[in-house]
Design a protein around this motif. Structure first.
Motif, PDB file in Angstrom:
ATOM      1  N   MET A 176       0.810  -1.225   0.000  1.00 41.67           N
ATOM      2  CA  MET A 176       0.000   0.000   0.000  1.00 41.67           C
ATOM      3  C   MET A 176       0.844   1.277   0.000  1.00 41.67           C
ATOM      4  O   MET A 176       0.514   2.220  -0.724  1.00 41.67           O
ATOM      5  N   PRO A 177       1.950   1.355   0.758  1.00 39.81           N
ATOM      6  CA  PRO A 177       2.782   2.558   0.650  1.00 39.81           C
ATOM      7  C   PRO A 177       3.397   2.739  -0.748  1.00 39.81           C
ATOM      8  O   PRO A 177       3.592   3.878  -1.182  1.00 39.81           O
ATOM      9  N   LEU A 178       3.682   1.637  -1.435  1.00 34.11           N
ATOM     10  CA  LEU A 178       4.177   1.767  -2.807  1.00 34.11           C
ATOM     11  C   LEU A 178       3.152   2.493  -3.662  1.00 34.11           C
ATOM     12  O   LEU A 178       3.491   3.384  -4.445  1.00 34.11           O
ATOM     13  N   ILE A 179       1.902   2.101  -3.524  1.00 40.36           N
ATOM     14  CA  ILE A 179       0.827   2.740  -4.285  1.00 40.36           C
ATOM     15  C   ILE A 179       0.684   4.201  -3.866  1.00 40.36           C
ATOM     16  O   ILE A 179       0.626   5.105  -4.713  1.00 40.36           O
ATOM     17  N   MET A 180       0.647   4.431  -2.575  1.00 40.99           N
ATOM     18  CA  MET A 180       0.446   5.778  -2.056  1.00 40.99           C
ATOM     19  C   MET A 180       1.585   6.719  -2.450  1.00 40.99           C
ATOM     20  O   MET A 180       1.355   7.802  -2.997  1.00 40.99           O
TER      21      MET A 180
ATOM     22  N   ALA B 154       8.968  11.286  -2.048  1.00 38.70           N
ATOM     23  CA  ALA B 154       7.959  10.227  -2.136  1.00 38.70           C
ATOM     24  C   ALA B 154       8.533   8.990  -2.818  1.00 38.70           C
ATOM     25  O   ALA B 154       8.270   7.856  -2.399  1.00 38.70           O
ATOM     26  N   ILE B 155       9.340   9.194  -3.853  1.00 36.24           N
ATOM     27  CA  ILE B 155       9.973   8.065  -4.552  1.00 36.24           C
ATOM     28  C   ILE B 155      10.899   7.313  -3.599  1.00 36.24           C
ATOM     29  O   ILE B 155      10.904   6.079  -3.571  1.00 36.24           O
TER      30      ILE B 155
ATOM     31  N   VAL C 284       1.398  -5.886  -8.647  1.00 40.38           N
ATOM     32  CA  VAL C 284       1.565  -5.336  -9.997  1.00 40.38           C
ATOM     33  C   VAL C 284       1.121  -3.873 -10.018  1.00 40.38           C
ATOM     34  O   VAL C 284       1.801  -3.006 -10.576  1.00 40.38           O
ATOM     35  N   HIS C 285      -0.004  -3.608  -9.397  1.00 39.19           N
ATOM     36  CA  HIS C 285      -0.528  -2.241  -9.336  1.00 39.19           C
ATOM     37  C   HIS C 285       0.446  -1.318  -8.602  1.00 39.19           C
ATOM     38  O   HIS C 285       0.696  -0.186  -9.035  1.00 39.19           O
ATOM     39  N   ALA C 286       1.006  -1.804  -7.515  1.00 34.60           N
ATOM     40  CA  ALA C 286       1.955  -1.008  -6.742  1.00 34.60           C
ATOM     41  C   ALA C 286       3.203  -0.688  -7.562  1.00 34.60           C
ATOM     42  O   ALA C 286       3.675   0.458  -7.563  1.00 34.60           O
ATOM     43  N   GLN C 287       3.730  -1.677  -8.249  1.00 32.81           N
ATOM     44  CA  GLN C 287       4.917  -1.453  -9.075  1.00 32.81           C
ATOM     45  C   GLN C 287       4.613  -0.486 -10.215  1.00 32.81           C
ATOM     46  O   GLN C 287       5.446   0.344 -10.581  1.00 32.81           O
TER      47      GLN C 287
ATOM     48  N   HIS D  18       2.408   1.971 -10.123  1.00 36.84           N
ATOM     49  CA  HIS D  18       2.368   3.312  -9.542  1.00 36.84           C
ATOM     50  C   HIS D  18       3.776   3.842  -9.313  1.00 36.84           C
ATOM     51  O   HIS D  18       4.054   5.014  -9.603  1.00 36.84           O
ATOM     52  N   LEU D  19       4.644   3.004  -8.786  1.00 34.71           N
ATOM     53  CA  LEU D  19       6.012   3.444  -8.523  1.00 34.71           C
ATOM     54  C   LEU D  19       6.727   3.819  -9.818  1.00 34.71           C
ATOM     55  O   LEU D  19       7.327   4.894  -9.912  1.00 34.71           O
TER      56      LEU D  19
END
Length: 104
Positions: free
Chosen positions: A10-14, A48-49, A76-79, A81-82
């Motif tokens: 979740m922090p990856l997405i955020m 943030a990155i 996959v979604h988190a990656q 977003h990153l």
């Protein structure tokens, strides 16, 4: 997927989303000629990155140590977003430099 994995994902997405948003704000500020604000927003995007990378590094370390790191749609979604955040920050830096040249 357990709660511990979601706590990393979740922090990856955020943070990835925060980086992208800050980069867009930086471009808009540069377009308006407010380079101080543009630099401030790029700095926020870069921070943030870095925060997102902490979670990614944790996952990579687990995998490198032979631990099972299941891949899910959330991962996959988190990656995504990153990586999108990173791309936006890199492009925003270039666009800001172009606006500086144009404005001068």
């Amino acid at each position: 997927m357990d709660d511990a994995q979601m706590a990393v994902i979740m922090p990856l997405i955020m943070y990835g989303g925060e980086a992208k948003s800050s980069a867009v704000e930086a471009i808009r500020a540069a377009k308006a000629g407010d380079f101080e604000k543009a630099d401030e927003r790029i700095e926020a995007a870069s921070k943030a990155i870095v925060e997102a990378h902490h979670g990614q590094t944790e996952l990579l370390t687990k995998a490198a140590n032979g631990e099972d790191v299941p891949v899910s749609i959330y991962m996959v979604h988190a990656q995504d977003h990153l990586m999108t955040g990173i791309a936006f920050v890199d492009l925003a830096k270039e666009i800001i430099e172009l606006y500086k040249v144009i404005k001068n």
